[in-house]
Write a protein that holds these residues in place. Sequence first.
Motif, PDB file in Angstrom:
ATOM      1  N   ASP A   1       4.662  65.664  86.237  1.00  0.00           N
ATOM      2  CA  ASP A   1       3.242  65.310  86.055  1.00  0.00           C
ATOM      3  C   ASP A   1       2.648  66.071  84.884  1.00  0.00           C
ATOM      4  OD1 ASP A   1       3.497  67.667  87.511  1.00  0.00           O
ATOM      5  OD2 ASP A   1       1.626  67.406  88.592  1.00  0.00           O
ATOM      6  N   ARG A   2       3.065  67.333  84.697  1.00  0.00           N
ATOM      7  CA  ARG A   2       2.556  68.147  83.587  1.00  0.00           C
ATOM      8  C   ARG A   2       3.167  67.682  82.256  1.00  0.00           C
ATOM      9  NH1 ARG A   2       0.596  73.479  83.582  1.00  0.00           N
ATOM     10  NH2 ARG A   2      -0.484  72.854  85.480  1.00  0.00           N
ATOM     11  N   ILE A   3       4.468  67.384  82.275  1.00  0.00           N
ATOM     12  CA  ILE A   3       5.145  66.998  81.029  1.00  0.00           C
ATOM     13  C   ILE A   3       4.692  65.619  80.550  1.00  0.00           C
ATOM     14  CG2 ILE A   3       7.410  66.325  80.087  1.00  0.00           C
ATOM     15  CD1 ILE A   3       8.543  68.825  81.163  1.00  0.00           C
ATOM     16  N   LEU A   4       4.423  64.698  81.504  1.00  0.00           N
ATOM     17  CA  LEU A   4       3.968  63.366  81.112  1.00  0.00           C
ATOM     18  C   LEU A   4       2.477  63.357  80.787  1.00  0.00           C
ATOM     19  CD1 LEU A   4       5.901  61.227  83.718  1.00  0.00           C
ATOM     20  CD2 LEU A   4       6.363  61.371  81.297  1.00  0.00           C
ATOM     21  N   ASN A   5       1.844  64.507  80.984  1.00  0.00           N
ATOM     22  CA  ASN A   5       0.408  64.609  80.717  1.00  0.00           C
ATOM     23  C   ASN A   5       0.158  64.690  79.214  1.00  0.00           C
ATOM     24  OD1 ASN A   5      -2.292  64.834  81.348  1.00  0.00           O
ATOM     25  ND2 ASN A   5      -1.912  66.317  82.975  1.00  0.00           N
ATOM     26  N   MET A   6      -1.123  64.669  78.845  1.00  0.00           N
ATOM     27  CA  MET A   6      -1.497  64.682  77.436  1.00  0.00           C
ATOM     28  C   MET A   6      -0.945  65.904  76.690  1.00  0.00           C
ATOM     29  SD  MET A   6      -3.004  61.897  77.498  1.00  0.00           S
ATOM     30  CE  MET A   6      -3.786  61.630  75.925  1.00  0.00           C
ATOM     31  N   ASP A   7      -0.741  67.046  77.379  1.00  0.00           N
ATOM     32  CA  ASP A   7      -0.286  68.280  76.726  1.00  0.00           C
ATOM     33  C   ASP A   7       0.979  68.053  75.892  1.00  0.00           C
ATOM     34  OD1 ASP A   7      -2.152  68.975  78.538  1.00  0.00           O
ATOM     35  OD2 ASP A   7      -0.903  70.316  79.738  1.00  0.00           O
ATOM     36  N   PHE A   8       1.900  67.232  76.432  1.00  0.00           N
ATOM     37  CA  PHE A   8       3.202  67.067  75.777  1.00  0.00           C
ATOM     38  C   PHE A   8       3.409  65.652  75.241  1.00  0.00           C
ATOM     39  CE2 PHE A   8       3.961  70.524  78.841  1.00  0.00           C
ATOM     40  CZ  PHE A   8       4.468  71.480  77.993  1.00  0.00           C
ATOM     41  N   GLU A   9       2.334  64.872  75.154  1.00  0.00           N
ATOM     42  CA  GLU A   9       2.474  63.443  74.837  1.00  0.00           C
ATOM     43  C   GLU A   9       3.294  63.197  73.563  1.00  0.00           C
ATOM     44  OE1 GLU A   9      -0.246  59.426  74.704  1.00  0.00           O
ATOM     45  OE2 GLU A   9      -1.207  61.347  74.329  1.00  0.00           O
TER      46      GLU A   9
ATOM     47  N   LEU B   1      12.479  62.233  87.589  1.00  0.00           N
ATOM     48  CA  LEU B   1      11.202  62.941  87.473  1.00  0.00           C
ATOM     49  C   LEU B   1      10.979  63.729  88.756  1.00  0.00           C
ATOM     50  CD1 LEU B   1       9.041  59.914  86.206  1.00  0.00           C
ATOM     51  CD2 LEU B   1      10.230  61.592  84.822  1.00  0.00           C
ATOM     52  N   TYR B   2      10.715  65.040  88.607  1.00  0.00           N
ATOM     53  CA  TYR B   2      10.495  65.886  89.786  1.00  0.00           C
ATOM     54  C   TYR B   2       9.140  66.587  89.709  1.00  0.00           C
ATOM     55  CZ  TYR B   2      15.532  65.570  90.698  1.00  0.00           C
ATOM     56  OH  TYR B   2      16.793  65.118  90.961  1.00  0.00           O
ATOM     57  N   SER B   3       8.448  66.650  90.831  1.00  0.00           N
ATOM     58  CA  SER B   3       7.232  67.468  90.906  1.00  0.00           C
ATOM     59  C   SER B   3       6.752  67.536  92.353  1.00  0.00           C
ATOM     60  CB  SER B   3       6.120  66.884  90.033  1.00  0.00           C
ATOM     61  OG  SER B   3       4.971  67.696  90.158  1.00  0.00           O
ATOM     62  N   ALA B   4       6.070  68.638  92.681  1.00  0.00           N
ATOM     63  CA  ALA B   4       5.473  68.743  94.021  1.00  0.00           C
ATOM     64  C   ALA B   4       4.226  67.871  94.110  1.00  0.00           C
ATOM     65  CB  ALA B   4       5.121  70.198  94.320  1.00  0.00           C
TER      66      ALA B   4
ATOM     67  N   LYS C   1       1.417  56.699  82.706  1.00  0.00           N
ATOM     68  CA  LYS C   1       2.130  57.916  82.302  1.00  0.00           C
ATOM     69  C   LYS C   1       3.612  57.787  82.627  1.00  0.00           C
ATOM     70  CE  LYS C   1      -1.724  61.079  82.660  1.00  0.00           C
ATOM     71  NZ  LYS C   1      -2.316  62.173  83.408  1.00  0.00           N
ATOM     72  N   LEU C   2       3.916  57.159  83.757  1.00  0.00           N
ATOM     73  CA  LEU C   2       5.316  56.996  84.129  1.00  0.00           C
ATOM     74  C   LEU C   2       5.985  55.980  83.204  1.00  0.00           C
ATOM     75  CD1 LEU C   2       5.049  56.911  88.021  1.00  0.00           C
ATOM     76  CD2 LEU C   2       5.557  58.841  86.568  1.00  0.00           C
ATOM     77  N   GLN C   3       5.230  54.952  82.769  1.00  0.00           N
ATOM     78  CA  GLN C   3       5.810  53.963  81.869  1.00  0.00           C
ATOM     79  C   GLN C   3       6.202  54.598  80.543  1.00  0.00           C
ATOM     80  OE1 GLN C   3       2.657  51.067  81.852  1.00  0.00           O
ATOM     81  NE2 GLN C   3       3.631  49.802  83.411  1.00  0.00           N
ATOM     82  N   ARG C   4       5.461  55.654  80.138  1.00  0.00           N
ATOM     83  CA  ARG C   4       5.794  56.337  78.892  1.00  0.00           C
ATOM     84  C   ARG C   4       7.192  56.931  78.952  1.00  0.00           C
ATOM     85  NH1 ARG C   4       0.959  58.918  78.028  1.00  0.00           N
ATOM     86  NH2 ARG C   4       1.797  60.953  78.487  1.00  0.00           N
ATOM     87  N   ALA C   5       7.666  57.218  80.163  1.00  0.00           N
ATOM     88  CA  ALA C   5       9.015  57.787  80.308  1.00  0.00           C
ATOM     89  C   ALA C   5      10.066  56.676  80.236  1.00  0.00           C
ATOM     90  CB  ALA C   5       9.130  58.537  81.615  1.00  0.00           C
ATOM     91  N   ALA C   6       9.618  55.437  79.964  1.00  0.00           N
ATOM     92  CA  ALA C   6      10.514  54.285  79.782  1.00  0.00           C
ATOM     93  C   ALA C   6      11.431  54.092  80.981  1.00  0.00           C
ATOM     94  CB  ALA C   6      11.324  54.467  78.492  1.00  0.00           C
ATOM     95  N   LEU C   7      10.848  54.018  82.157  1.00  0.00           N
ATOM     96  CA  LEU C   7      11.654  53.845  83.370  1.00  0.00           C
ATOM     97  C   LEU C   7      12.007  52.375  83.570  1.00  0.00           C
ATOM     98  CD1 LEU C   7       9.771  56.130  85.926  1.00  0.00           C
ATOM     99  CD2 LEU C   7      11.747  56.679  84.563  1.00  0.00           C
ATOM    100  N   LYS C   8      13.257  52.122  83.992  1.00  0.00           N
ATOM    101  CA  LYS C   8      13.655  50.765  84.353  1.00  0.00           C
ATOM    102  C   LYS C   8      14.022  50.768  85.832  1.00  0.00           C
ATOM    103  CE  LYS C   8      16.942  50.129  81.344  1.00  0.00           C
ATOM    104  NZ  LYS C   8      18.027  49.525  80.565  1.00  0.00           N
TER     105      LYS C   8
END
Length: 320
Positions: free
Chosen positions: A46-54, A72-75, A83-90
């Motif tokens: 959630d932090r990595i897909l956030n604007m901070d690391f866009e 993708l892992y997070s508590a 944001k998840l689509q940015r990770a190009a998930l299929k």
Amino acid sequence: MMSQSLALAKKPHVVIATPGRLIDHLQNTKGFNLRSLKFLVMDEADRILNMDFETEVDKILKVIPRDRNTYLYSATMTKKVQKLQRAALKNPVKCAVSTKYQTVEKLQQHYVFIPSKFKDCYLVYILNELAGNSFIIFCSTCNNTQRTALLLRNLGFAAIPLHGQMNQNKRLGALNKFKAKSRSVLLATDVASRGLDIPHVDVVINFDIPTHSKDYIHRVGRTARAGRSGKSITFVTQYDVELFQRIEHLIGKKLPAYPTQDEEVMLLAERVSEAQRFARLELREQGDKRKRRHDDDDDTEQSLGIRRKVVGGRARKKLH
């Protein structure tokens, strides 16, 4: 960078990196690429897909194969699908322990409702009450982390700060001292709320309540890990009631009050007040030292600039 480049030249099977450093190597390290990548894992997604690391994440996604497995892992996972689509998930599959945000069963969570001006006194009281345990105390700013660490040291507690204004060596030093149990109290900003696995953290104290409710889950998750039990205490002042109610709403439970003896707390007021004064003085001295160092660096740069001009001037005369 050099030692990492040598390690990358050996073509390791697993590379663990922050997005920024990975891009540095992709741009500057000869022969290093990610064209044969099979697995992409994002921890604290959630932090990595956030604007901070866009920007960084977008650059990495452009140079790695589309045909790969992505994890993708997070508590606390973001609900914003973009944001998840940015990770190009299929064909993504979601595995969740629960649909709502939860804290573990073995974590005993409490709050203390206190007047803002006596926060330091209550902190000292609780540290005395629970003496023999190890603590992570979360503060909202680097300055408050440093101040509270100095205050506790003046009162005889083995406290050490950890925050974003410290360089990497000092941060690692602070962590290692806490891990080795030579310090029993770690004062930290949210820089320590994720990714730290220290088995012996008995108590987490939210000295400053987190402004984002999800950060509460990450903070208290530093204790009661892997089946062990733990305790968390959140300080709630007259200014924090709404933030506290949001946390209770997020985790879906009402927290019990931590029992305190107010008369005993007030007996500490004089000693704490004295320690606060010393902490303020030490903070000021540290600030002055930093300022002097900064001024000295500026003076050195200026004198070097003048010498360059003089040397340049002589050189020109000789040429003429």
